[in-house]
Design a protein around this motif. Structure first.
Motif, PDB file in Angstrom:
ATOM      1  N   ARG A 181      16.362   5.742  -3.814  1.00 35.50           N
ATOM      2  CA  ARG A 181      15.994   4.507  -4.519  1.00 35.50           C
ATOM      3  C   ARG A 181      17.237   3.895  -5.174  1.00 35.50           C
ATOM      4  O   ARG A 181      17.464   2.686  -5.106  1.00 35.50           O
ATOM      5  CB  ARG A 181      14.943   4.813  -5.583  1.00 35.50           C
ATOM      6  CG  ARG A 181      14.558   3.583  -6.416  1.00 35.50           C
ATOM      7  CD  ARG A 181      13.468   3.888  -7.414  1.00 35.50           C
ATOM      8  NE  ARG A 181      13.075   2.708  -8.187  1.00 35.50           N
ATOM      9  CZ  ARG A 181      13.654   2.337  -9.343  1.00 35.50           C
ATOM     10  NH1 ARG A 181      14.670   3.042  -9.826  1.00 35.50           N
ATOM     11  NH2 ARG A 181      13.228   1.267  -9.975  1.00 35.50           N
ATOM     12  N   TRP A 183      20.311   4.098  -4.286  1.00 32.74           N
ATOM     13  CA  TRP A 183      21.169   3.516  -3.234  1.00 32.74           C
ATOM     14  C   TRP A 183      20.616   2.161  -2.797  1.00 32.74           C
ATOM     15  O   TRP A 183      21.346   1.187  -2.670  1.00 32.74           O
ATOM     16  CB  TRP A 183      21.268   4.509  -2.087  1.00 32.74           C
ATOM     17  CG  TRP A 183      21.982   4.028  -0.834  1.00 32.74           C
ATOM     18  CD1 TRP A 183      21.462   4.018   0.422  1.00 32.74           C
ATOM     19  CD2 TRP A 183      23.324   3.527  -0.727  1.00 32.74           C
ATOM     20  NE1 TRP A 183      22.387   3.546   1.320  1.00 32.74           N
ATOM     21  CE2 TRP A 183      23.554   3.228   0.626  1.00 32.74           C
ATOM     22  CE3 TRP A 183      24.347   3.299  -1.649  1.00 32.74           C
ATOM     23  CZ2 TRP A 183      24.762   2.721   1.118  1.00 32.74           C
ATOM     24  CZ3 TRP A 183      25.552   2.778  -1.163  1.00 32.74           C
ATOM     25  CH2 TRP A 183      25.757   2.493   0.190  1.00 32.74           C
ATOM     26  N   THR A 184      19.300   2.114  -2.604  1.00 28.17           N
ATOM     27  CA  THR A 184      18.667   0.859  -2.185  1.00 28.17           C
ATOM     28  C   THR A 184      18.864  -0.227  -3.243  1.00 28.17           C
ATOM     29  O   THR A 184      19.283  -1.345  -2.936  1.00 28.17           O
ATOM     30  CB  THR A 184      17.149   1.091  -1.980  1.00 28.17           C
ATOM     31  OG1 THR A 184      16.995   2.188  -1.085  1.00 28.17           O
ATOM     32  CG2 THR A 184      16.485  -0.131  -1.398  1.00 28.17           C
ATOM     33  N   MET A 185      18.540   0.122  -4.463  1.00 23.36           N
ATOM     34  CA  MET A 185      18.646  -0.855  -5.554  1.00 23.36           C
ATOM     35  C   MET A 185      20.101  -1.316  -5.722  1.00 23.36           C
ATOM     36  O   MET A 185      20.378  -2.502  -5.861  1.00 23.36           O
ATOM     37  CB  MET A 185      18.150  -0.250  -6.876  1.00 23.36           C
ATOM     38  CG  MET A 185      16.665   0.047  -6.888  1.00 23.36           C
ATOM     39  SD  MET A 185      15.706  -1.488  -6.700  1.00 23.36           S
ATOM     40  CE  MET A 185      14.064  -0.834  -6.580  1.00 23.36           C
ATOM     41  N   LYS A 187      22.475  -1.326  -3.592  1.00 20.67           N
ATOM     42  CA  LYS A 187      22.928  -2.170  -2.478  1.00 20.67           C
ATOM     43  C   LYS A 187      22.471  -3.615  -2.688  1.00 20.67           C
ATOM     44  O   LYS A 187      23.213  -4.561  -2.432  1.00 20.67           O
ATOM     45  CB  LYS A 187      22.372  -1.642  -1.149  1.00 20.67           C
ATOM     46  CG  LYS A 187      23.267  -0.583  -0.534  1.00 20.67           C
ATOM     47  CD  LYS A 187      23.124  -0.513   0.975  1.00 20.67           C
ATOM     48  CE  LYS A 187      21.717  -0.102   1.396  1.00 20.67           C
ATOM     49  NZ  LYS A 187      21.616  -0.033   2.868  1.00 20.67           N
ATOM     50  N   LEU A 188      21.226  -3.772  -3.172  1.00 23.20           N
ATOM     51  CA  LEU A 188      20.721  -5.117  -3.422  1.00 23.20           C
ATOM     52  C   LEU A 188      21.549  -5.801  -4.505  1.00 23.20           C
ATOM     53  O   LEU A 188      21.972  -6.946  -4.376  1.00 23.20           O
ATOM     54  CB  LEU A 188      19.254  -5.064  -3.855  1.00 23.20           C
ATOM     55  CG  LEU A 188      18.254  -4.606  -2.790  1.00 23.20           C
ATOM     56  CD1 LEU A 188      16.835  -4.595  -3.372  1.00 23.20           C
ATOM     57  CD2 LEU A 188      18.303  -5.497  -1.567  1.00 23.20           C
TER      58      LEU A 188
END
Lengths: 196, 924
Positions: A181, A183-185, A187-188
Motif C-alpha cells: 500500500r 508503494w502504491t500511495m 507512487k501516486l
C-alpha cells in the motif's frame, strides 16, 4: 575485527557487525558502510567494463550481487540480508543523485565551479542523458518524507535498491500488505509531484 | 513545504484513494464527482493523483545507472569517508567530492596528493595540518582533517564549497567596481586573519577565491601549498620547490627567495587587477609557463585604468573606467619588491575601504624616499624647462614647492609607518620566535617568524639606509636564522652550509653597525655572533677558525662585562662562552682538540663567575641551569683525568639538578635533552667503576628520552644527534652484556637516524662520522651473533668512511683506528690470523701515534685493548712468540703507567691480570 578477508581475498562482513549496526552502533556502521559502498561500486563497474549493458545494471541485480559477495557465506537470516540491502539502497540513491547534480551543474555552464581545482587540467566529464529525472525524484522523495517517512523509505528501498516487497517488509518490520500500500500511495503522490 | 500539504491532508487523501483505487473507471468517476460536490479542491487533488498513476517509474533505467557509476570516482574509502565523484584532477593532486560513510549529510572535498610518497608523509605534514585545521574564519574553507591512504598517499579533508571563481563572478551582469572591491575587502580580511596566525596561502588565484550564491567569498586551499611542500620534503630550505601558479605567483616565488605574507598581497593585487580590468596584467593566451614566470620577474604591471581603457574587444568585461586611487592601490600591492608592497593584507583592505569611502589612500603616499626621488626627477625637468621660457621656470618652481610640501608632509607619515613595521619585526623576532624556541616541534614556525621579520627589516633597510640600530636588528635576525639552520647547541635543521651563509650576512651587518655605533648592544650582538660562528666552525671541524672565534667571543664578552660590571646576564654569557671554549678544547668524545687539561682553567673561571652571581642574586633566572653546566663539566673533567669514581659522583649530582630543572619545565625539549646528555655521560662512567647494570639502565633511559623528543620534533637536528648518540650507547652497553637481541633495535635506530642526518648534511664530517659509528655498531652486533664475515665488512665500511676525514680531529683519527681494531678482532675470530695480525698492527700503530700527541686516559685504554688483541693475533701466525709478548708487555707498561697516577678500577685490574697471565704462559 568484524571485517574479514575470505580465501579469495575478498572482504566480507561479519554477522555480528551487521547485528551491531542494527542496534545503532556507529562504529560498526563506520566499518561496514564503506565495504558495502565499495562493493556496490565494484560490482557496477565490473558490469560496465564487461560492456554488458542490460538488465544486470538494474539496482536489484547490483544489490543482490553485493550481498552475495559480502555476506552469502554466512547464510545470514532474512533480516540481516534486508539490512545490507537497505544500506545499498541508500547508497544507490546517493550515487545517482550526486551524478544527476553534477550533470545539472555542468549543464548550467562554465561559470559554475564546484570546487577549486588548483590544477584542474583534466576534468573528466561524462555527459549524461538522463531518461529518468533522478534529481526530481530525489527532491520529491524528500518532500514525501515530510508527510510519511515510511513511505519515502519504501520508495528508496524499492526504487533505488530494487528490494522486493517482502524484503522491505522484513526490514521495516511491517506486513507485506502495508508495504504494498505504501508503494502504491507513494507512487501516486510522487507521480503528481513530478508532473507539477 | 512546497506541496502545501500536511501529513493530515495526505492521510485523508489516502483514505479516499483506498476506496477509489480498486474501482473501475466509471465507478471511480462517480465517486469523484460525489466528492467534488462537497469538496471540489479535494476532488481535484485526487484526480491529479490518479491521473499520474504510471508516471513514477519502478526503477531507474539502466542508462542512468550506468552513467552514474561511470562517474563514481574511485569509490575508494579514505578513513571514515567514501569518495563520490571526481571533481578534478591535476598534476599534483586529485580532488573528489566525498561524504562520511555513515552520514550522507556530511559532504566534503577530499584532495589526494599523488606526487608525494608515503615515506615522506611525515610528522611535519601532520603538524602543518593541525595548524591549518585550527583556522576558523567564515571566509576561509575549513580543513577538517588529513591522513594517509593505505598505499601512503597523504590526503586532506576540506570543506566542500560551491561557488564561482572571483574573476568569473566579477564579470557577471550587475557587478560594479564597488561590489568587486567590497568582496575583495572580505578576502583581504580573511587572508589577514590567517597571516596573523602565521599562515601564508602561497597560491592565491581566482580559482581559490570562490564566491558563493549569497555573494560571500570563500578562500580555498589555505596553506595547502605549504602542506604539499612539507609532505614533499623534510628540508625546510626548499621554498623554491613549492608549487605555484605562474600567472599569480609573486616575483620572490619565481626567484626562490623566502615567501612571506607579502607574497599573498601580491597575488591578491593580480586577482584584483584581472577582476577590474577584464584581463590578466601580463598573461596572454599563448604564453607558456616559462614565459609567464619570466614576465612575473621582469614586466612592470601596466597602470590598470590605462590598460582597461585600451583593452581591445574580446577581453573580459571592463569594470574600471576612471584613473584614480584604485590604480595606486593595485600597483602598490603588485610591487615587484616584497618590502615595498602593503605590509599586510589588512593594510590593502584598509586602502580598499578608503577607495570605497572616497578617502585618501596610503598607496599614493608610498614612502617618503620614493616621493623625494620623484620630486627630484620633476624638479630637474622643471629646471630644464627653465632654459626654454621664463614662464616655464615659474611653473616649475611652483610645482617644485608644492611637491616639496607634499614630500615633507608625507615624510612624517612614512616615518610613523617605518617605526610600526620595525616594532612588529622585532616583536616577531625576539618576543615570539624566542618565546617558542624551546618548544618541541616549533622549528618551522620559528623559521617563518624569523623570515617574516627579515623581510620587513630588509624592506626598512632599503628605505632607511644604514641606520645602525636597524643594522643590529637585521644582523641579529640573520644570526637567529643561522641558529635555526645549523647551531648544533639548539634546535636546528642540520643545514650547516645555510647557517654559514646567514652568519656571514649577520657579520657584515653587525660590522657595519659597529663602525657607527659602539654602544653595548652592538658589542653584545657581536660577542654572541662570534660564539655562534665558533660553534659552527667546531661542528665543521675547522679547528683554527673555531679557536679564533671562541677567543674572539670571550674577549668581546670580557669587554662588555668590564664596561658594565653590575650586570649579571653578561657575566653568565661570558661563563657560557668559557665553557664552550673549554668543551672545544677538551671534551671527551667531541671532535675538538681532545686536550682536557687545557679546558680546566676555563671551566674553573666559568664556575667562579657563576658562584659569585649565586652569592649576590641566588634567584636569578637561568642561574640554576648555569650551575648545572659547571657541575656537568666538573664531572667531565674528573672523567678526563681518569678519576672515574669521582666522575660518577659529580655526574650524579649534575643529574639531580637537571632533573629538577627539567621537571619544572616539562614542555622544554632542551631540558629533557640535557637529562639525556648527563645520562649518556654516566654510561661509560658506571661501566668504568664496574657497574655494568647501572650503565645499561641509564643508557636505555637516555635512549628512551631522546627518542621521545625526536618523535615530538622530527625535523630537529639537535634531537637527531641526541638519538644517534644515546641509541648508540644503549646498543653498545647491551652488547657488552651479551644481550644482542635487545641491542638490535637500538642498532637499527642509530643507523636510520644517522642516515637521516646525513641526508640533511651530506658533506658534514661530524655527521659522516656518526654514520660510520652506526656501521661499527652493526659490525659489533654481527660479531656478537658470530657472523664474523658481516662484522668484518661493517667495520671495513666504517673505516672506509673514517679515513676520508682523518686528520680533522684526534677523536676522528681514533675512530678510524678503532674500526681497524674491531675488524681485526673479527678476523681473529674468523680464524684469519695473518689478516688479523696485519690489521691490528696497523690499528696499534695509529693509536700509538695518537697517544703520543694526546695522552688521554681513554686513548690509552683503547691502545691497551688493541695491543691485547695484537698479542692474541700474533700467536695465530707463524711469527715467533716474542711478537706476542712484545705487544702484551707494551700493554702492561701502559696500564702500570696509569696505575702510578691513579687507582685502577676492578675491570682494569682484571685485564692487567689476564694479559700478565698470557704473557707468563708464552714466556714459560
Amino acid at each position: 575485527m568484524g571485517v574479514n578477508r575470505n580465501v579469495s581475498g575478498q572482504f566480507t562482513v561479519a554477522l555480528e557487525d551487521i547485528a551491531a549496526c542494527r542496534r545503532g552502533d556507529r562504529a560498526a556502521l563506520d566499518r561496514i558502510y564503506p565495504l558495502v559502498y565499495e562493493e556496490l561500486r565494484r560490482v557496477a563497474r565490473s558490469h560496465l567494463s564487461r560492456e554488458r549493458p542490460g538488465h544486470t545494471l538494474q539496482p536489484t541485480a547490483l544489490v543482490n550481487e553485493v550481498y552475495l559477495r559480502l555476506c552469502a557465506q554466512h547464510d545470514a537470516d532474512w533480516s540481516s540480508r534486508a539490512y545490507v540491502f537497505g544500506l545499498a539502497a541508500t547508497m544507490m540513491r546517493r550515487i545517482l543523485v550526486n551524478h544527476a547534480r553534477d550533470s545539472a551543474a555542468k549543464k548550467r555552464g562554465a561559470g559554475v565551479t564546484m570546487l577549486t581545482l588548483s590544477d584542474a587540467d583534466g576534468l573528466a566529464i561524462v555527459d549524461a542523458h538522463d531518461s529518468v529525472d533522478v534529481l526530481a525524484i530525489h527532491e520529491a522523495l524528500d518532500a514525501l518524507a515530510q508527510l510519511d517517512s515510511r513511505q519515502a523509505r519504501v520508495v528508496e528501498l524499492k526504487f533505488f535498491g530494487g528490494l522486493e516487497i517482502d524484503e522491505i517488509a522484513t526490514l521495516l518490520e511491517v506486513s507485506s500488505a502495508t508495504v504494498r500500500r505504501d508503494w502504491t500511495m507513494a507512487k501516486l503522490w510522487l507521480g503528481r509531484e513530478l508532473a507539477r | 513545504m512546497k506541496t502545501g500539504m500536511s501529513p493530515e491532508d495526505w492521510h485523508t487523501l489516502q483514505s479516499h484513494l483506498d476506496v477509489l483505487l480498486p474501482l473501475d473507471a466509471s465507478a471511480r468517476q462517480q465517486r469523484l464527482d460525489a466528492i467534488a460536490a462537497e469538496a471540489p479542491q479535494l476532488a481535484t487533488t485526487l484526480c491529479e493523483l490518479l491521473a499520474t498513476e504510471s508516471r513514477m517509474p519502478e526503477a531507474p533505467d539502466v542508462r542512468t545507472v550506468a552513467m552514474a557509476f561511470a562517474n563514481v570516482a574511485a569509490g575508494e574509502v579514505l578513513g571514515p569517508f567514501v569518495l563520490d565523484t571526481l571533481l578534478g584532477e591535476g598534476g599534483s593532486s586529485v580532488v573528489y567530492r566525498a561524504h562520511r560513510a555513515s552520514d550522507f549529510s556530511q559532504t566534503v572535498a577530499i584532495k589526494v596528493l599523488r606526487s608525494v610518497s608515503g615515506r615522506q608523509f611525515d610528522a611535519r605534514f601532520r603538524q602543518e595540518r593541525d595548524i591549518l585545521a585550527s583556522l576558523s574564519h567564515p571566509n576561509i574553507a575549513r580543513l577538517f582533517d588529513g591522513g594517509a591512504t593505505e598505499d601512503g598517499r597523504p590526503y586532506l579533508v576540506l570543506e566542500y564549497v560551491e561557488g564561482t571563481d572571483f574573476v568569473t563572478w566579477s564579470r557577471e551582469p550587475g557587478r560594479s567596481v564597488a561590489s568587486v572591491i567590497a568582496a575583495m575587502i572580505k578576502v583581504c580580511d580573511a587572508v589577514d586573519y590567517a597571516h596573523r596566525r602565521l599562515l601564508v596561502h602561497r597560491d592565491l588565484k581566482p580559482a581559490n577565491i570562490l564566491i558563493d550564491a549569497d555573494g560571500e567569498p570563500k578562500l580555498l586551499d589555505f596553506g595547502v601549498a605549504k602542506l604539499l611542500e612539507s609532505g614533499a620534503s623534510s628540508s625546510v630550505t626548499q621554498d623554491a620547490l613549492a608549487p605555484l601558479t605562474p600567472a599569480y605567483a609573486a616575483p620572490e616565488q619565481v626567484s626562490g627567495t623566502p615567501v612571506t605574507t607579502a607574497t599573498d598581497v601580491y597575488s591578491l593585487g593580480v586577482v584584483l587587477f584581472e577582476a577590474l580590468c577584464g584581463d590578466h596584467p601580463y598573461r596572454r593566451g599563448d604564453d607558456t609557463a616559462a614565459q609567464l614566470l619570466h614576465k612575473v620577474s621582469t614586466v612592470e604591471p601596466p597602470c590598470p585604468s590605462d590598460f582597461a581603457a585600451s583593452a581591445p574587444a574580446g577581453h573580459g568585461r571592463v569594470l574600471m573606467s576612471q584613473p584614480g586611487d584604485l590604480d595606486h592601490v593595485v600597483l602598490h600591492a603588485m610591487d615587484k619588491r616584497p618590502e615595498a608592497r602593503y605590509a599586510s593584507a589588512g593594510a590593502l583592505a584598509d586602502d580598499l575601504r578608503a577607495v570605497l569611502a572616497s578617502q585618501p589612500v596610503r598607496a599614493r603616499a608610498r614612502t617618503w624616499r620614493y616621493l623625494a626621488a620623484r620630486f627630484a626627477v620633476r624638479h630637474r625637468i622643471g629646471v630644464a624647462l627653465a632654459g626654454v621660457a621664463a614662464m616655464a621656470v615659474v611653473a616649475a618652481t611652483s610645482v617644485a614647492l608644492w611637491q616639496g610640501y607634499v614630500a615633507s608632509r608625507e615624510r612624517a607619515r612614512a616615518e610613523k609607518r617605518f617605526d610600526e613595521v620595525r616594532q612588529l619585526a622585532n616583536r616577531l623576532l625576539f618576543r615570539y620566535a624566542d618565546g617558542i624556541k624551546s618548544l618541541a616541534g616549533s622549528l618551522p614556525v620559528q623559521r617563518q617568524l624569523v623570515q617574516d621579520a627579515l623581510g620587513y627589516l630588509a624592506g626598512l633597510r632599503a628605505e632607511a639606509g644604514d641606520d645602525p640600530a636597524l643594522l643590529v636588528e637585521l644582523g641579529s635576525a640573520y644570526a637567529r636564522l643561522g641558529d635555526m639552520q645549523g647551531n648544533f647547541t639548539e634546535a636546528n635543521a642540520g643545514d650547516f652550509a645555510g647557517a654559514a651563509q646567514s652568519y656571514a650576512l649577520a657579520r657584515e651587518l653587525l660590522n657595519a653597525a659597529s663602525e657607527r655605533d659602539r654602544r653595548p648592544v652592538v658589542r653584545e650582538a657581536l660577542a654572541e655572533l662570534s660564539l655562534k660562528e665558533a660553534h659552527l666552525a667546531y661542528q665543521r671541524i675547522d679547528h683554527p677558525l673555531a679557536e679564533r672565534k671562541y677567543q674572539e667571543s670571550i674577549a668581546a664578552w670580557r669587554d662588555v662585562v668590564r664596561s658594565a660590571p653590575e650586570r649579571a646576564d653578561t657575566r653568565l654569557a661570558l661563563a657560557a662562552a668559557l665553557d664552550a671554549f673549554g668543551d672545544f678544547l677538551g671534551r671527551d668524545g667531541g671532535v675538538g682538540k681532545s686536550d682536557p687539561a687545557a679546558a680546566l682553567p676555563l671551566y674553573a673561571e666559568a664556575r667562579g663567575l657563576r658562584e659569585k652571581i649565586a652569592e649576590v642574586s641566588p634567584n636569578l633566572p637561568g642561574l640554576q641551569l648555569a650551575i648545572y653546566e659547571s657541575e656537568l663539566r666538573d664531572g667531565e673533567s674528573a672523567w678526563a683525568q681518569g678519576r672515574k669514581a669521582d666522575a660518577v659522583g659529580l655526574f650524579e649530582r649534575a643529574l639531580t639538578r637537571i632533573r629538577r630543572i627539567a621537571a619544572a619545565e616539562p614542555d622544554n625539549g632542551y631540558r629533557q635533552r640535557e637529562v639525556g646528555l648527563v645520562l649518556t655521560r654516566l654510561v661509560p662512567a658506571y661501566e668504568a667503576v664496574d657497574r655494568l647494570d647501572a650503565s645499561i639502565s641509564v643508557a636505555i633511559e637516555a635512549a628512551g628520552i631522546t627518542q621521545r623528543m625526536l618523535a615530538a620534533d622530527p625535523g630537529n637536528e639537535a634531537m637527531r644527534a641526541a638519538v644517534t648518540s644515546s641509541a648508540g650507547w644503549a646498543a653498545r652497553q647491551l652488547m657488552r652484556a651479551g644481550r644482542f637481541d635487545e641491542a638490535a633495535p637500538f642498532v637499527a635506530t642509530e643507523m636510520t637516524v644517522a642516515k637521516t642526518r646525513l641526508a640533511a648534511a651530506p658533506d658534514n664530517i661530524d655527521v659522516q662520522a656518526t654514520v660510520a659509528l652506526a656501521h661499527r655498531r652493526a659490525g659489533n652486533l654481527a660479531y656478537g651473533r658470530r657472523d664474523f664475515d658481516a662484522a668484518i665488512a661493517a667495520h671495513q665500511q666504517a673505516r672506509a668512511m673514517q679515513v676520508k676525514f682523518r686528520g680533522s680531529a684526534p677523536e676522528n683519527d681514533m675512530a678510524a683506528a678503532l674500526s681497524l681494531m674491531h675488524a681485526g678482532r673479527a678476523q681473529l675470530a674468523a680464524k684469519r690470523g695473518a689478516d688479523a695480525y696485519r690489521t691490528l698492527q696497523q690499528a696499534a700503530a695509529e693509536m700509538r701515534a695518537l697517544v703520543s700527541t694526546h695522552p688521554t686516559t681513554r686513548f690509552k685504554d683503547e691502545l691497551v685493548g688493541a695491543l691485547n688483541l695484537l698479542g692474541d693475533a700474533a700467536l695465530n701466525t707463524p711469527k715467533p712468540a716474542t711478537t706476542a709478548s712484545a705487544a702484551w708487555r707494551e700493554a702492561l707498561a701502559l696500564i702500570d703507567g696509569e696505575a702510578a697516577r691513579r687507582a685502577l678500577a676492578a675491570s682494569e685490574l682484571q685485564l692487567r691480570e689476564a694479559i700478565a697471565n698470557k704473557l707468563a704462559r708464552v714466556q714459560g
